[in-house]
Design a protein around this motif. Structure first.
Motif, PDB file in Angstrom:
ATOM      1  N   LEU A 134    -121.424  41.688 -50.939  1.00 41.17           N
ATOM      2  CA  LEU A 134    -121.556  41.548 -49.483  1.00 41.17           C
ATOM      3  C   LEU A 134    -122.490  40.389 -49.132  1.00 41.17           C
ATOM      4  O   LEU A 134    -122.187  39.538 -48.282  1.00 41.17           O
ATOM      5  CB  LEU A 134    -122.088  42.858 -48.898  1.00 41.17           C
ATOM      6  N   ILE A 135    -123.644  40.349 -49.826  1.00 39.88           N
ATOM      7  CA  ILE A 135    -124.605  39.266 -49.574  1.00 39.88           C
ATOM      8  C   ILE A 135    -123.968  37.917 -49.872  1.00 39.88           C
ATOM      9  O   ILE A 135    -124.080  36.967 -49.082  1.00 39.88           O
ATOM     10  CB  ILE A 135    -125.876  39.477 -50.428  1.00 39.88           C
ATOM     11  N   SER A 136    -123.246  37.842 -51.001  1.00 41.38           N
ATOM     12  CA  SER A 136    -122.620  36.564 -51.375  1.00 41.38           C
ATOM     13  C   SER A 136    -121.615  36.126 -50.318  1.00 41.38           C
ATOM     14  O   SER A 136    -121.553  34.944 -49.975  1.00 41.38           O
ATOM     15  CB  SER A 136    -121.913  36.691 -52.714  1.00 41.38           C
ATOM     16  N   VAL A 137    -120.824  37.109 -49.804  1.00 39.83           N
ATOM     17  CA  VAL A 137    -119.816  36.760 -48.801  1.00 39.83           C
ATOM     18  C   VAL A 137    -120.482  36.110 -47.587  1.00 39.83           C
ATOM     19  O   VAL A 137    -120.060  35.054 -47.107  1.00 39.83           O
ATOM     20  CB  VAL A 137    -119.019  38.015 -48.374  1.00 39.83           C
ATOM     21  N   PHE A 138    -121.573  36.725 -47.110  1.00 42.38           N
ATOM     22  CA  PHE A 138    -122.242  36.160 -45.942  1.00 42.38           C
ATOM     23  C   PHE A 138    -122.821  34.773 -46.246  1.00 42.38           C
ATOM     24  O   PHE A 138    -122.781  33.870 -45.410  1.00 42.38           O
ATOM     25  CB  PHE A 138    -123.346  37.095 -45.435  1.00 42.38           C
ATOM     26  N   LEU A 139    -123.359  34.611 -47.467  1.00 44.45           N
ATOM     27  CA  LEU A 139    -123.916  33.303 -47.818  1.00 44.45           C
ATOM     28  C   LEU A 139    -122.827  32.237 -47.856  1.00 44.45           C
ATOM     29  O   LEU A 139    -123.021  31.115 -47.386  1.00 44.45           O
ATOM     30  CB  LEU A 139    -124.632  33.380 -49.167  1.00 44.45           C
ATOM     31  N   VAL A 140    -121.641  32.614 -48.419  1.00 45.66           N
ATOM     32  CA  VAL A 140    -120.548  31.635 -48.491  1.00 45.66           C
ATOM     33  C   VAL A 140    -120.065  31.275 -47.090  1.00 45.66           C
ATOM     34  O   VAL A 140    -119.859  30.099 -46.767  1.00 45.66           O
ATOM     35  CB  VAL A 140    -119.391  32.189 -49.353  1.00 45.66           C
ATOM     36  N   ILE A 141    -119.910  32.307 -46.218  1.00 47.74           N
ATOM     37  CA  ILE A 141    -119.485  32.034 -44.841  1.00 47.74           C
ATOM     38  C   ILE A 141    -120.443  31.045 -44.181  1.00 47.74           C
ATOM     39  O   ILE A 141    -120.030  30.042 -43.587  1.00 47.74           O
ATOM     40  CB  ILE A 141    -119.439  33.340 -44.020  1.00 47.74           C
ATOM     41  N   SER A 142    -121.744  31.312 -44.320  1.00 52.11           N
ATOM     42  CA  SER A 142    -122.696  30.431 -43.646  1.00 52.11           C
ATOM     43  C   SER A 142    -122.660  29.033 -44.250  1.00 52.11           C
ATOM     44  O   SER A 142    -122.772  28.038 -43.531  1.00 52.11           O
ATOM     45  CB  SER A 142    -124.100  31.008 -43.710  1.00 52.11           C
ATOM     46  N   GLY A 143    -122.448  28.947 -45.574  1.00 46.10           N
ATOM     47  CA  GLY A 143    -122.341  27.640 -46.199  1.00 46.10           C
ATOM     48  C   GLY A 143    -121.152  26.863 -45.674  1.00 46.10           C
ATOM     49  O   GLY A 143    -121.258  25.676 -45.364  1.00 46.10           O
ATOM     50  N   VAL A 144    -119.998  27.562 -45.525  1.00 47.38           N
ATOM     51  CA  VAL A 144    -118.797  26.889 -45.029  1.00 47.38           C
ATOM     52  C   VAL A 144    -119.033  26.347 -43.618  1.00 47.38           C
ATOM     53  O   VAL A 144    -118.731  25.185 -43.323  1.00 47.38           O
ATOM     54  CB  VAL A 144    -117.597  27.869 -45.035  1.00 47.38           C
ATOM     55  N   PHE A 145    -119.624  27.191 -42.747  1.00 45.76           N
ATOM     56  CA  PHE A 145    -119.817  26.719 -41.368  1.00 45.76           C
ATOM     57  C   PHE A 145    -120.887  25.636 -41.296  1.00 45.76           C
ATOM     58  O   PHE A 145    -120.789  24.710 -40.485  1.00 45.76           O
ATOM     59  CB  PHE A 145    -120.137  27.886 -40.432  1.00 45.76           C
ATOM     60  N   GLY A 146    -121.907  25.722 -42.143  1.00 50.01           N
ATOM     61  CA  GLY A 146    -122.890  24.642 -42.204  1.00 50.01           C
ATOM     62  C   GLY A 146    -122.237  23.339 -42.609  1.00 50.01           C
ATOM     63  O   GLY A 146    -122.481  22.284 -42.023  1.00 50.01           O
ATOM     64  N   LEU A 184    -123.129  30.494 -36.474  1.00 52.08           N
ATOM     65  CA  LEU A 184    -122.638  31.234 -37.642  1.00 52.08           C
ATOM     66  C   LEU A 184    -123.294  30.756 -38.930  1.00 52.08           C
ATOM     67  O   LEU A 184    -123.514  31.542 -39.847  1.00 52.08           O
ATOM     68  CB  LEU A 184    -121.124  31.090 -37.764  1.00 52.08           C
ATOM     69  N   GLY A 185    -123.636  29.459 -39.011  1.00 55.13           N
ATOM     70  CA  GLY A 185    -124.251  28.941 -40.231  1.00 55.13           C
ATOM     71  C   GLY A 185    -125.565  29.633 -40.537  1.00 55.13           C
ATOM     72  O   GLY A 185    -125.740  30.216 -41.606  1.00 55.13           O
ATOM     73  N   VAL A 186    -126.488  29.574 -39.573  1.00 55.74           N
ATOM     74  CA  VAL A 186    -127.768  30.245 -39.779  1.00 55.74           C
ATOM     75  C   VAL A 186    -127.602  31.756 -39.726  1.00 55.74           C
ATOM     76  O   VAL A 186    -128.215  32.491 -40.494  1.00 55.74           O
ATOM     77  CB  VAL A 186    -128.799  29.760 -38.732  1.00 55.74           C
ATOM     78  N   GLY A 187    -126.717  32.229 -38.814  1.00 51.43           N
ATOM     79  CA  GLY A 187    -126.511  33.665 -38.675  1.00 51.43           C
ATOM     80  C   GLY A 187    -126.107  34.330 -39.981  1.00 51.43           C
ATOM     81  O   GLY A 187    -126.608  35.404 -40.326  1.00 51.43           O
ATOM     82  N   GLY A 188    -125.216  33.683 -40.736  1.00 48.54           N
ATOM     83  CA  GLY A 188    -124.780  34.250 -42.011  1.00 48.54           C
ATOM     84  C   GLY A 188    -125.922  34.414 -42.988  1.00 48.54           C
ATOM     85  O   GLY A 188    -126.079  35.459 -43.634  1.00 48.54           O
ATOM     86  N   VAL A 189    -126.778  33.381 -43.090  1.00 51.02           N
ATOM     87  CA  VAL A 189    -127.931  33.463 -43.996  1.00 51.02           C
ATOM     88  C   VAL A 189    -128.857  34.601 -43.565  1.00 51.02           C
ATOM     89  O   VAL A 189    -129.364  35.359 -44.391  1.00 51.02           O
ATOM     90  CB  VAL A 189    -128.704  32.121 -44.003  1.00 51.02           C
ATOM     91  N   LEU A 190    -129.065  34.726 -42.237  1.00 45.56           N
ATOM     92  CA  LEU A 190    -129.990  35.753 -41.746  1.00 45.56           C
ATOM     93  C   LEU A 190    -129.458  37.157 -42.025  1.00 45.56           C
ATOM     94  O   LEU A 190    -130.212  38.043 -42.439  1.00 45.56           O
ATOM     95  CB  LEU A 190    -130.228  35.556 -40.250  1.00 45.56           C
ATOM     96  N   ILE A 191    -128.135  37.360 -41.821  1.00 48.76           N
ATOM     97  CA  ILE A 191    -127.557  38.677 -42.114  1.00 48.76           C
ATOM     98  C   ILE A 191    -127.679  38.978 -43.600  1.00 48.76           C
ATOM     99  O   ILE A 191    -128.085  40.078 -44.007  1.00 48.76           O
ATOM    100  CB  ILE A 191    -126.081  38.725 -41.652  1.00 48.76           C
ATOM    101  N   ALA A 192    -127.364  37.966 -44.443  1.00 50.20           N
ATOM    102  CA  ALA A 192    -127.488  38.155 -45.890  1.00 50.20           C
ATOM    103  C   ALA A 192    -128.923  38.527 -46.250  1.00 50.20           C
ATOM    104  O   ALA A 192    -129.162  39.435 -47.057  1.00 50.20           O
ATOM    105  CB  ALA A 192    -127.068  36.875 -46.620  1.00 50.20           C
ATOM    106  N   SER A 193    -129.888  37.832 -45.628  1.00 47.99           N
ATOM    107  CA  SER A 193    -131.299  38.110 -45.913  1.00 47.99           C
ATOM    108  C   SER A 193    -131.680  39.530 -45.511  1.00 47.99           C
ATOM    109  O   SER A 193    -132.387  40.237 -46.230  1.00 47.99           O
ATOM    110  CB  SER A 193    -132.158  37.086 -45.172  1.00 47.99           C
TER     111      SER A 193
END
Lengths: 164, 124
Positions: free
Chosen positions: B8-20, B46-55
């Motif tokens: 789950l954490i990886s998915v959010f990190l990848v999403i945020s990486g893609v949007f970044g 979404l870029g920062v949001g994904g990292v924050l959710i993962a965190s």
């Protein structure tokens, strides 16, 4: 009234206490006292800078508004990402769209402008001099009237209910 | 930490990486400053949001406590990001555009970049 002079801006005080507790990331008695002290002192010092106190009429609507905006941000993000990745540069039709607004309080207009900017694909650029029209730049649209109507019906109508 | 939490954490990190990445790519691809303004709004939402959710998920799984810092970062971003975008847009209008190039405001007063607010007009 002494309570009013002690707490000139209750909403700001509550926000400051909550932000302080969030910053230290633990809820303990000491932090609560320190946060309350900050929440009392900062509004008292900065009171001259807060001429109007925005009244929030329906707190539940704030949560609804927040969720709607959050959802729109996710959807619009995907749309704009597709435009950037797959649309040839010359086909991107950017437009300036004037959106007439009925909101009167400066706080509500600020929230609306911020919302328009945070949802990808639209950026609020400027207001008309009497703050009755907001100029929105749209990255790509074939239907400027549709964008205007969706801003008015999705965001402005809800902000009217919250602030006015 | 269980495997599904890590996924789950990886998915959010990848999403945020893609949007970044898409946000940065937009900065190169789009042609003028106002269009380029649209790209960073994606990176900050979404870029920062994904990292924050993962965190947040990571710290809940690791320590069992909810971490509030991520929510505060979101709050501060939502407060500050529109203001910078707004100022850049205004500066662009003031420097590069004439009044006739913008659509008319349709009201009695023009856009604030060119027109004075009602109070400061003599005789109004």
């Amino acid at each position: 009234m002494i309570l009013k002079r002690l707490i000139p801006h209750p909403l700001l005080s509550v926000t400051l206490v909550l932000v302080w507790l969030g910053l230290v990331n633990t809820v303990s008695l000491g932090n609560l006292i320190l946060g309350t002290a900050l929440g009392l002192i900062i509004p008292a010092i900065t009171a001259p800078y807060w001429p109007n106190r925005p009244t929030i009429r329906r707190p539940l609507k704030v949560a609804e508004y927040f969720l709607v905006v959050l959802w729109d941000i996710v959807v619009a993000n995907v749309e704009v990402a597709l435009i950037i990745l797959f649309k040839p540069e010359k086909n991107i039709a950017s437009k300036w769209i004037p959106v007439p607004i009925e909101l009167k309080s400066p706080e509500a207009i600020t929230v609306l402008a911020g919302t328009i900017t945070m949802t990808p694909g639209t950026v609020s650029a400027t207001l008309s001099a009497d703050a009755s029209v907001i100029l929105v730049h749209c990255l790509h649209t074939d239907d400027p009237d549709g964008v205007r109507d969706s801003i008015k019906s999705r965001y402005e109508r809800r902000l009217m209910e919250i602030f006015e | 930490m269980p495997l599904y939490v890590e996924i789950l954490i990886s998915v959010f990190l990848v999403i945020s990486g893609v949007f970044g990445f898409v946000g940065s790519y937009g900065l190169i691809k789009l042609k003028d400053s106002v269009q380029r303004l649209h790209a960073p709004t994606k990176a900050t939402t979404l870029g920062v949001g994904g990292v924050l959710i993962a965190s947040m998920i990571y710290f809940i799984a690791k320590t069992g406590h909810i971490s509030i810092h991520e929510l505060l970062i979101t709050l501060f971003l939502f407060l500050t990001a529109p203001i910078t975008a707004n100022f850049i847009a205004k500066a662009y209008i003031a420097r590069n555009m004439r009044e006739g190039e913008l659509p008319s405001s349709g009201g009695r007063y023009g856009w604030a970049v060119y027109d004075d607010p009602p109070e400061s007009r003599p005789g109004s």
